[in-house]
Write a protein that holds these residues in place. Structure first.
Motif, mmCIF file in Angstrom:
data_model
loop_
_atom_site.group_PDB
_atom_site.id
_atom_site.type_symbol
_atom_site.label_atom_id
_atom_site.label_comp_id
_atom_site.label_asym_id
_atom_site.label_seq_id
_atom_site.Cartn_x
_atom_site.Cartn_y
_atom_site.Cartn_z
ATOM 1 N N ALA A 1 37.466 38.565 25.947
ATOM 2 C CA ALA A 1 38.387 39.048 24.918
ATOM 3 C C ALA A 1 38.134 38.263 23.635
ATOM 4 O O ALA A 1 37.615 37.134 23.674
ATOM 5 C CB ALA A 1 39.841 38.880 25.373
ATOM 6 N N PRO A 2 38.461 38.842 22.460
ATOM 7 C CA PRO A 2 38.198 38.179 21.174
ATOM 8 C C PRO A 2 38.779 36.771 21.083
ATOM 9 O O PRO A 2 38.170 35.870 20.520
ATOM 10 C CB PRO A 2 38.860 39.118 20.155
ATOM 11 N N GLY A 3 39.948 36.564 21.656
ATOM 12 C CA GLY A 3 40.571 35.258 21.561
ATOM 13 C C GLY A 3 40.180 34.295 22.666
ATOM 14 O O GLY A 3 40.713 33.190 22.746
ATOM 15 N N GLY A 4 39.247 34.695 23.508
ATOM 16 C CA GLY A 4 38.835 33.862 24.638
ATOM 17 C C GLY A 4 39.031 34.611 25.940
ATOM 18 O O GLY A 4 39.811 35.564 26.024
ATOM 19 N N ASP A 5 38.319 34.177 26.964
ATOM 20 C CA ASP A 5 38.389 34.849 28.253
ATOM 21 C C ASP A 5 39.786 34.778 28.856
ATOM 22 O O ASP A 5 40.480 33.763 28.733
ATOM 23 C CB ASP A 5 37.395 34.216 29.231
ATOM 24 N N GLU A 6 40.164 35.877 29.492
ATOM 25 C CA GLU A 6 41.451 35.948 30.166
ATOM 26 C C GLU A 6 41.218 36.061 31.678
ATOM 27 O O GLU A 6 40.275 36.730 32.116
ATOM 28 C CB GLU A 6 42.226 37.182 29.678
ATOM 29 N N PRO A 7 42.043 35.419 32.501
ATOM 30 C CA PRO A 7 41.854 35.496 33.956
ATOM 31 C C PRO A 7 42.218 36.878 34.492
ATOM 32 O O PRO A 7 43.118 37.548 33.977
ATOM 33 C CB PRO A 7 42.799 34.422 34.495
ATOM 34 N N LEU A 8 41.480 37.299 35.516
ATOM 35 C CA LEU A 8 41.758 38.564 36.187
ATOM 36 C C LEU A 8 41.562 38.370 37.684
ATOM 37 O O LEU A 8 40.473 38.001 38.136
ATOM 38 C CB LEU A 8 40.824 39.665 35.685
ATOM 39 N N SER A 9 42.610 38.600 38.441
ATOM 40 C CA SER A 9 42.532 38.552 39.898
ATOM 41 C C SER A 9 42.533 39.994 40.409
ATOM 42 O O SER A 9 43.459 40.762 40.125
ATOM 43 C CB SER A 9 43.727 37.780 40.472
ATOM 44 N N ALA A 10 41.479 40.364 41.129
ATOM 45 C CA ALA A 10 41.340 41.741 41.595
ATOM 46 C C ALA A 10 41.047 41.763 43.084
ATOM 47 O O ALA A 10 40.280 40.946 43.588
ATOM 48 C CB ALA A 10 40.231 42.454 40.829
ATOM 49 N N SER A 11 41.660 42.724 43.766
ATOM 50 C CA SER A 11 41.469 42.861 45.215
ATOM 51 C C SER A 11 41.061 44.299 45.545
ATOM 52 O O SER A 11 41.831 45.067 46.127
ATOM 53 C CB SER A 11 42.758 42.494 45.959
ATOM 54 N N PRO A 12 39.842 44.691 45.176
ATOM 55 C CA PRO A 12 39.392 46.042 45.494
ATOM 56 C C PRO A 12 39.264 46.229 47.004
ATOM 57 O O PRO A 12 38.933 45.282 47.728
ATOM 58 C CB PRO A 12 38.029 46.134 44.806
ATOM 59 N N THR A 13 39.526 47.431 47.463
ATOM 60 C CA THR A 13 39.471 47.686 48.908
ATOM 61 C C THR A 13 38.256 48.509 49.316
ATOM 62 O O THR A 13 38.066 48.772 50.504
ATOM 63 C CB THR A 13 40.750 48.405 49.378
ATOM 64 N N ARG A 14 37.440 48.916 48.354
ATOM 65 C CA ARG A 14 36.230 49.654 48.685
ATOM 66 C C ARG A 14 35.183 49.437 47.604
ATOM 67 O O ARG A 14 35.502 49.190 46.444
ATOM 68 C CB ARG A 14 36.514 51.152 48.823
ATOM 69 N N LEU A 15 33.914 49.482 48.025
ATOM 70 C CA LEU A 15 32.786 49.478 47.108
ATOM 71 C C LEU A 15 32.047 50.793 47.278
ATOM 72 O O LEU A 15 31.729 51.197 48.409
ATOM 73 C CB LEU A 15 31.846 48.304 47.416
ATOM 74 N N TYR A 16 31.791 51.453 46.165
ATOM 75 C CA TYR A 16 30.973 52.659 46.177
ATOM 76 C C TYR A 16 29.663 52.332 45.466
ATOM 77 O O TYR A 16 29.651 52.034 44.271
ATOM 78 C CB TYR A 16 31.690 53.827 45.496
ATOM 79 N N ASN A 17 28.581 52.367 46.220
ATOM 80 C CA ASN A 17 27.265 52.043 45.698
ATOM 81 C C ASN A 17 26.545 53.357 45.428
ATOM 82 O O ASN A 17 26.372 54.170 46.344
ATOM 83 C CB ASN A 17 26.511 51.194 46.733
ATOM 84 N N LEU A 18 26.145 53.591 44.187
ATOM 85 C CA LEU A 18 25.586 54.881 43.805
ATOM 86 C C LEU A 18 24.065 54.841 43.696
ATOM 87 O O LEU A 18 23.473 53.819 43.333
ATOM 88 C CB LEU A 18 26.158 55.337 42.464
ATOM 89 N N GLY A 19 23.457 55.967 44.000
ATOM 90 C CA GLY A 19 22.025 56.134 43.823
ATOM 91 C C GLY A 19 21.752 57.315 42.918
ATOM 92 O O GLY A 19 22.429 58.339 42.999
ATOM 93 N N SER A 20 20.768 57.159 42.039
ATOM 94 C CA SER A 20 20.339 58.234 41.132
ATOM 95 C C SER A 20 21.485 58.715 40.243
ATOM 96 O O SER A 20 21.703 59.916 40.077
ATOM 97 C CB SER A 20 19.760 59.409 41.922
ATOM 98 N N ALA A 21 22.206 57.778 39.654
ATOM 99 C CA ALA A 21 23.353 58.115 38.806
ATOM 100 C C ALA A 21 22.965 58.165 37.338
ATOM 101 O O ALA A 21 23.714 57.728 36.464
ATOM 102 C CB ALA A 21 24.478 57.115 39.026
#
Length: 241
Positions: A10-30
């Motif tokens: 962010a312009p004023g400096g990095d901001e913390p982000l805690s994320a808990s995704p429950t799935r990964l979608y790995n794409l091919g030929s996108a």
């Protein structure tokens, strides 16, 4: 549940982000232009990988999030692995973020199954992300790059890939029910010499040449089997009796 402690640039400096995704979608030929994916398809075909061309692109490989890491050391089981620089999307808290990752792949296992190789091999995620709203105006000038053992390996405009909102539309159409929070590895582009390489030290970067802003990651791979004395190493493919 896997939780990632990330930082939002962010312009004023990095901001913390805690994320808990429950799935990964790995794409091919996108890619925006389907022919742009052909060079990468040829280079993986050269090492014996077969792509399911009967499935419409972009092909979606659903993965457990446990295969994603932000570590800078990654354990593998052979010398035939390689990284792939990718734009990464994170949907979390109702917002869309853009990051950089490396879809590290065991090429021997990939010859047997792309899906299994992606689940086994680590997807490395960089620790900083951008808000999509902040980089949408400059999407067309972003550059995606990678190096292996300090040599340039890949370099392409991020715009060869489908824009993030279009990727989310594709997922919405093809995934039965999207979770509230998830990651998307958006596919890769061919290497600069159209040849799969192996190595120990890998980097990936998504950068804005206009401002110098960039997202980076770096890691090295360790062949875990090499730590076992010769004669005591379990073979990757045991001989049939």
């Amino acid at each position: 549940m896997t939780t990632f402690s990330l930082r939002v640039a962010a312009p004023g400096g990095d901001e913390p982000l805690s994320a808990s995704p429950t799935r990964l979608y790995n794409l091919g030929s996108a890619t925006v232009d389907s022919t742009a994916a052909e060079a990468h398809q040829r280079e993986v075909a050269d090492v014996g990988v077969r792509i399911a061309f009967d499935v419409p692109a972009p092909r979606i490989y659903p993965m457990a999030v446990g295969s994603v890491t932000t570590d800078d050391v990654v354990g593998v089981h052979s010398g035939h692995t390689s990284g792939e620089a990718e734009v990464v999307l994170l949907v979390s808290g109702g917002e869309l973020y853009v990051g950089v990752g490396s879809d590290h792949t065991d090429r021997e296992l990939e010859r047997l199954s792309i899906l299994w190789s992606k689940q086994y091999s680590p997807s490395v995620l960089g620790g900083r992300v951008w808000r999509w709203a902040d980089v949408e105006p400059v999407w067309d000038r972003l550059v995606l790059e990678s190096t292996v053992d300090d040599e340039l390996y890949q370099s392409s405009p991020a715009s060869v890939f489908l824009p993030p909102p279009e990727i989310l539309e594709v997922l919405g159409e093809r995934v039965t029910e999207l979770p509230e929070s998830y990651l998307v590895f958006c596919g890769t582009y061919t290497s600069i010499d159209n040849r799969i390489r192996h190595g120990e030290r890998w980097t990936a970067a998504l950068r804005d040449p206009g401002t110098g802003a960039r997202l980076d990651l770096s890691y090295r791979v360790v062949d875990l089997l090499a730590e076992i004395e010769p004669g005591f190493r379990v073979p990757l493919r045991p001989k049939e009796r």
